[in-house]
Enzyme design. Structure first.
Site, PDB file in Angstrom:
ATOM      1  N   HIS A 118      42.804  47.525  48.432  1.00 18.28           N
ATOM      2  CA  HIS A 118      42.224  46.227  48.056  1.00 18.28           C
ATOM      3  C   HIS A 118      43.127  45.145  48.678  1.00 18.28           C
ATOM      4  O   HIS A 118      44.337  45.340  48.806  1.00 18.28           O
ATOM      5  CB  HIS A 118      42.254  46.148  46.529  1.00 18.28           C
ATOM      6  N   ASP A 195      48.941  50.471  42.805  1.00 15.47           N
ATOM      7  CA  ASP A 195      47.888  49.578  42.321  1.00 15.47           C
ATOM      8  C   ASP A 195      47.018  50.381  41.355  1.00 15.47           C
ATOM      9  O   ASP A 195      46.238  51.241  41.783  1.00 15.47           O
ATOM     10  CB  ASP A 195      47.078  49.082  43.530  1.00 15.47           C
ATOM     11  N   GLN A 198      42.095  50.188  39.242  1.00 12.13           N
ATOM     12  CA  GLN A 198      40.965  51.076  38.938  1.00 12.13           C
ATOM     13  C   GLN A 198      41.429  52.343  38.223  1.00 12.13           C
ATOM     14  O   GLN A 198      40.604  53.087  37.695  1.00 12.13           O
ATOM     15  CB  GLN A 198      40.220  51.465  40.229  1.00 12.13           C
ATOM     16  N   LYS A 221      39.623  44.721  33.267  1.00 12.53           N
ATOM     17  CA  LYS A 221      38.823  45.864  33.730  1.00 12.53           C
ATOM     18  C   LYS A 221      38.852  47.008  32.717  1.00 12.53           C
ATOM     19  O   LYS A 221      38.263  48.059  32.947  1.00 12.53           O
ATOM     20  CB  LYS A 221      39.364  46.373  35.072  1.00 12.53           C
ATOM     21  N   CYS A 360      36.606  43.095  48.573  1.00 18.74           N
ATOM     22  CA  CYS A 360      38.020  42.801  48.866  1.00 18.74           C
ATOM     23  C   CYS A 360      38.696  43.972  49.570  1.00 18.74           C
ATOM     24  O   CYS A 360      39.870  44.271  49.306  1.00 18.74           O
ATOM     25  CB  CYS A 360      38.795  42.429  47.609  1.00 18.74           C
TER      26      CYS A 360
HETATM   27  N1  PMP Z   1      43.149  46.447  43.225  1.00 19.16           N
HETATM   28  C1  PMP Z   1      41.994  47.088  43.054  1.00 19.16           C
HETATM   29  C2  PMP Z   1      41.880  48.517  43.506  1.00 19.16           C
HETATM   30  C3  PMP Z   1      40.922  46.422  42.472  1.00 19.16           C
HETATM   31  O1  PMP Z   1      39.761  47.060  42.305  1.00 19.16           O
HETATM   32  C4  PMP Z   1      41.080  45.092  42.038  1.00 19.16           C
HETATM   33  C5  PMP Z   1      39.934  44.337  41.391  1.00 19.16           C
HETATM   34  N2  PMP Z   1      38.772  44.274  42.179  1.00 19.16           N
HETATM   35  C6  PMP Z   1      42.325  44.478  42.225  1.00 19.16           C
HETATM   36  C7  PMP Z   1      43.336  45.190  42.813  1.00 19.16           C
HETATM   37  C8  PMP Z   1      42.567  43.065  41.821  1.00 19.16           C
HETATM   38  O2  PMP Z   1      42.439  42.925  40.445  1.00 19.16           O
HETATM   39  P1  PMP Z   1      42.399  41.470  39.818  1.00 19.16           P
HETATM   40  O3  PMP Z   1      41.253  40.756  40.456  1.00 19.16           O
HETATM   41  O4  PMP Z   1      42.201  41.710  38.366  1.00 19.16           O
HETATM   42  O5  PMP Z   1      43.702  40.833  40.145  1.00 19.16           O
END
Ligand code: PMP
Length: 405
Positions: A118, A195, A198, A221, A360
């Site tokens: 991401h 990270d 998920q 999440k 993203c």
């Molecule tokens: N890493 C991953 C794998 C994600 O799926 C996400 C959320 N789409 C994020 C980071 C970023 O999370 P947040 O928008 O809550 O900062």
């Protein structure tokens, strides 16, 4: 775990009884217990934390620190001070990248990421690399959508300073063998940053088993409110790291021209922290623990297997990501020739909420050879009927857009 019963705990489905919500990877819905815990806190225990010397402030501080203990226990942290409350995964990863760059990165150092990261676990490292003169290499993925472990091994053989890797892809659903990668990386003296955006909401996770040095996740999440996320770090490392944000609440002594900093976690929590949100996150963790994370993961696995089988029956649909035990509850797909936004808009009109776009993860989409995908993602309140509704809507979409395909 009975998803129908679980669903009754989520007021959003009272407001939208026909909604098929398949966008929990972006943000999950909230159970009544989380909303009530926050309301109760605001109504009965609200005052700023770590600042007042009156009983109400002590009660709020107590609730905030209990939330820290709960988050620490949820991921098996050795001590609560290893948990830093931040807004979200993005802020957690920016904190790590910035502070690690300042303390540990040198010119010519290597940072290893993966092609499925991401942007939150990529762009902060680009900034760190530009600042310190380091370089970034990405572990490529295979055609099935798994990390290429041979390539990973040879990159890690080069002795990176940092390995920054996602526990589970938000596009492919791939669950990465983090422990193995971490073992290879640690043998070469790398810092391992995971990270967990998920991972934490879906996979039973204990940081010691992951072999990581830092682990980041977002409360929103995993049934919690927006505005409260967690950075976990090994205490010895946090103790060595300089702060990211600075200001009130993170100092020991301040003069006009210099300051000394507090110990972790306070050092990394400048300003008024998201304490009401942390209380909500603690209630979310309670909810998940009542279900049991093993049961949550088993439910995700059941649904994704059912979804992969059902979606395979939809003609022309191209589905991304691997099949197997290492596949979480995320399925991205396209009808070649049809823009994912058009597909998602059609599905939305049919009452099925999915996300579309690059999620993203632009480098990953480039690798997949598409500019965007539509993504269905599952959580504890989803049922097999939700998957059936998705399939039905996709068949209608195929009919509707047939001239495009
Ligand atoms: N890493 C991953 C794998 C994600 O799926 C996400 C959320 N789409 C994020 C980071 C970023 O999370 P947040 O928008 O809550 O900062």
């Amino acid at each position: 775990m009975d998803a129908r019963e679980v669903k009754n705990d989520f007021p959003i489905f009272d407001a939208h009884p026909d909604l098929v919500f398949l966008d929990s990877a972006a943000s999950s819905q909230k159970p009544r217990s989380v909303l009530l815990a926050m309301t109760r806190f605001y109504e009965t225990s609200y005052a700023n934390v770590h600042r007042g010397s009156y009983p109400l402030s002590d009660a709020a501080t107590d609730a905030y620190e209990k939330a820290r203990e709960k988050a620490a226990a949820f991921i098996g942290a050795a001590r609560p001070e290893e948990v830093i409350f931040v807004r979200n995964t993005t802020e957690a990863l920016n904190l790590v990248a910035h502070s690690v760059a300042e303390a540990f990165l040198n010119e010519g150092d290597l940072i290893v990421v993966s092609e499925m990261e991401h942007h939150a676990n990529l762009v902060p490292w680009q900034r760190a690399a530009a600042w310190r003169g380091a370089r970034i290499e990405a572990i490529p993925i295979t055609d099935e959508g798994r990390l290429d472990l041979e390539a990973a091994k040879s990159l890690i053989e080069q002795g990176p300073r940092v390995l920054a890797i996602t526990q589970m892809s938000n596009v492919l659903g791939t669950v990465n063998p983090v422990r193995t990668l971490a073992e290879w990386a640690k043998a070469k003296g790398a810092l391992v940053v995971v990270d967990g955006a998920q991972g934490a909401p879906h996979i039973p996770t204990k940081v010691a088993d992951l072999g990581a040095d830092f682990y980041a996740f977002s409360g929103h999440k995993m049934l919690g409110p927006t505005g409260a996320g967690v950075l976990w770090g090994r205490h010895e490392l946090l103790a060595e790291l300089p702060p990211f944000l600075t200001g009130g609440g993170m100092i020991q002594r301040v003069r006009i021209d210099r300051s000394t900093y507090d110990a972790p976690p306070a050092r990394f929590e400048a300003g008024t922290p998201p304490f009401a949100e942390a209380v909500g996150l603690a209630a979310a963790i309670d909810y998940l623990e009542r279900l049991g994370m093993e049961a949550v993961w088993a439910h995700d696995r059941m649904l994704v297997e059912y979804a992969l089988e059902s979606l395979a029956q939809v003609p022309d649909l191209k589905i991304f990501g691997p099949r197997g035990e290492d596949r979480g509850g995320v399925v991205s797909f396209v009808f070649p020739g049809l823009h994912a936004h058009d597909l998602a808009t059609f599905l939305g009109q049919a009452g099925v909420a999915v996300r579309s776009g690059h999620h993203c993860a632009q480098p990953l989409h480039r690798r997949l050879g598409v500019s965007s995908t539509a993504r269905a993602s599952f959580y504890i309140y989803n049922t097999r009927e939700d998957v059936d509704r998705l399939v039905e809507a996709l068949l209608k979409a195929r009919e509707f857009f047939k001239d495009w395909l």
